[in-house]
Design an enzyme around this catalytic site. Structure first.
Site, mmCIF file in Angstrom:
data_model
loop_
_atom_site.group_PDB
_atom_site.id
_atom_site.type_symbol
_atom_site.label_atom_id
_atom_site.label_comp_id
_atom_site.label_asym_id
_atom_site.label_seq_id
_atom_site.Cartn_x
_atom_site.Cartn_y
_atom_site.Cartn_z
ATOM 1 N N ASP B 33 0.810 -1.257 -0.061
ATOM 2 C CA ASP B 33 -0.126 0.027 -0.162
ATOM 3 C C ASP B 33 1.094 1.262 -0.071
ATOM 4 O O ASP B 33 0.311 2.569 0.059
ATOM 5 C CB ASP B 33 -0.816 -0.106 1.291
ATOM 6 C CG ASP B 33 -1.827 -1.071 1.282
ATOM 7 O OD1 ASP B 33 -2.596 -1.395 0.129
ATOM 8 O OD2 ASP B 33 -2.017 -1.724 2.342
ATOM 9 N N HIS B 34 2.102 1.159 0.056
ATOM 10 C CA HIS B 34 2.940 2.350 0.117
ATOM 11 C C HIS B 34 4.119 2.093 -0.723
ATOM 12 O O HIS B 34 5.140 1.758 -0.582
ATOM 13 C CB HIS B 34 3.573 2.319 1.687
ATOM 14 C CG HIS B 34 4.334 3.706 2.132
ATOM 15 N ND1 HIS B 34 3.630 4.677 2.210
ATOM 16 C CD2 HIS B 34 5.571 3.919 1.916
ATOM 17 C CE1 HIS B 34 4.525 5.600 2.753
ATOM 18 N NE2 HIS B 34 5.643 5.101 2.318
ATOM 19 N N PHE B 35 3.827 2.420 -2.233
ATOM 20 C CA PHE B 35 2.666 3.100 -2.498
ATOM 21 C C PHE B 35 1.784 2.173 -3.628
ATOM 22 O O PHE B 35 2.547 1.370 -4.495
ATOM 23 C CB PHE B 35 2.895 4.252 -3.278
ATOM 24 C CG PHE B 35 3.440 5.337 -2.300
ATOM 25 C CD1 PHE B 35 2.466 6.130 -1.576
ATOM 26 C CD2 PHE B 35 4.690 5.564 -2.148
ATOM 27 C CE1 PHE B 35 3.140 7.100 -0.888
ATOM 28 C CE2 PHE B 35 5.403 6.432 -1.478
ATOM 29 C CZ PHE B 35 4.647 7.313 -0.680
ATOM 30 N N ILE B 46 7.788 1.204 -0.875
ATOM 31 C CA ILE B 46 8.971 1.668 -0.351
ATOM 32 C C ILE B 46 8.659 1.570 1.060
ATOM 33 O O ILE B 46 7.714 1.989 1.848
ATOM 34 C CB ILE B 46 8.952 3.190 -0.677
ATOM 35 C CG1 ILE B 46 9.098 3.614 -2.158
ATOM 36 C CG2 ILE B 46 9.873 4.117 0.089
ATOM 37 C CD1 ILE B 46 8.937 4.977 -2.711
#
Lengths: 126, 169
Positions: B33-35, B46
């Site tokens: 989810d990041h990203f 990341i």
């Protein structure tokens, strides 16, 4: 022996680093908590940084005597008693109590810690 | 349960220095989810900077606790400085090196250097990632005189197991 101005400049540098404030905010009569936003952990940080910057040894209670404010014989109903004021003046000979003496509310105690008071404290240690 | 953001302690010198490593893995769910993939482009996993700070806080916190034989409850109280100059991606190894600047009854200040081993070059060369300077409070000695539970809820079995499994307990 550094001049008052030199000590002040170095204290300013310490406060800029410890509190993340701008140079021009750190004036002689700025208060650490009110004007510069210092919180309790910052006092420990400031003590550590002053020790390093000036190669001096500071007992945290010398500069920020919280135990006086937690002592029932010195504080009643949130206000510092006459005896408490006497003790504080003894512990902090460099602080300016004029304003604080007017209401003596422990919550406003931070206002006695001005940049000038810290500078004078450091000078007394050099 | 605490979320541990270091995998192993590789150096520990009492009251002086602690070095820990973390392998960043695509098996960690938050990286998806990041990203995440969206209209602006493909997924770009990341390792979040906030978790790099937490990794340093755990490394330095163990050093501060160990300095007084884990008698104190050591709480992260202030992030004095945190700088980052490169992104950390899955497959890389973070190296957290913490050194003690000062420790006394009330707490401690530490300096930290974060580096990364990229592995693609085949060497163990450490590349600079950033610097993280922290302040810790020994909370039973807090200036406000607040009381906390007697048991040491900071250094739980999880941390002690990490120490033991790293060969330091």
């Amino acid at each position: 022996m550094p001049t008052h101005e030199e000590v002040f400049e170095q204290v300013r540098e310490v406060l800029v680093d410890a509190l993340g404030v701008d140079d021009d905010e750190v004036t002689a009569d700025a208060t650490l908590t009110g004007d510069l936003g210092a919180e309790s952990i910052d006092f420990l940080d400031i003590v550590f940084r002053l020790e390093k910057a000036f190669s001096i040894k500071i007992n945290q209670e010398e500069l920020f005597p919280q135990n006086v404010l937690q002592d029932e014989q010195y504080v009643q109903d949130g206000k510092v008693t006459d005896k408490g004021m006497e003790e504080l003046r003894k512990r902090l000979p460099h602080a300016n109590f004029d304003k604080f003496d007017a209401d003596r509310d422990v919550n406003n105690f931070g206002e006695v810690f001005t940049v000038e008071a810290v500078t004078k404290f450091v000078e007394s240690k050099l | 349960m605490r979320w541990i953001w270091i995998d192993r302690i590789v150096e520990l010198e009492k009251g002086v220095r602690c070095v820990a490593i973390k392998n960043v893995s695509l098996a960690e769910e938050h990286l998806h989810d990041h990203f995440a993939k969206d209209d602006r482009g493909p997924a770009t996993p990341i390792h979040p900077a906030s978790l790099i700070i937490e990794g340093m806080a755990q490394t330095a916190g163990i050093m501060v606790g160990h300095a007084r034989d884990f008698a104190e409850k050591v709480i992260l109280a202030k992030i004095g400085k945190a700088t980052f100059e490169r992104d950390i991606v899955p497959g890389q190894t973070l190296v957290f090196s913490a050194t003690m600047d000062r420790i006394d009854e009330a707490g401690a200040s530490t300096s930290g250097v974060v580096e990364v081993i990229d592995h693609t070059s085949g060497s163990n060369e450490r590349l600079p990632v950033g610097n993280i300077d922290l302040m810790f409070s020994h909370i039973d000695k807090n200036m406000r005189g607040l009381a906390f539970p007697e048991h040491n809820f900071v250094f739980t079995d999880q941390f002690m197991d990490l120490m033991r499994n790293s060969g330091f307990a």
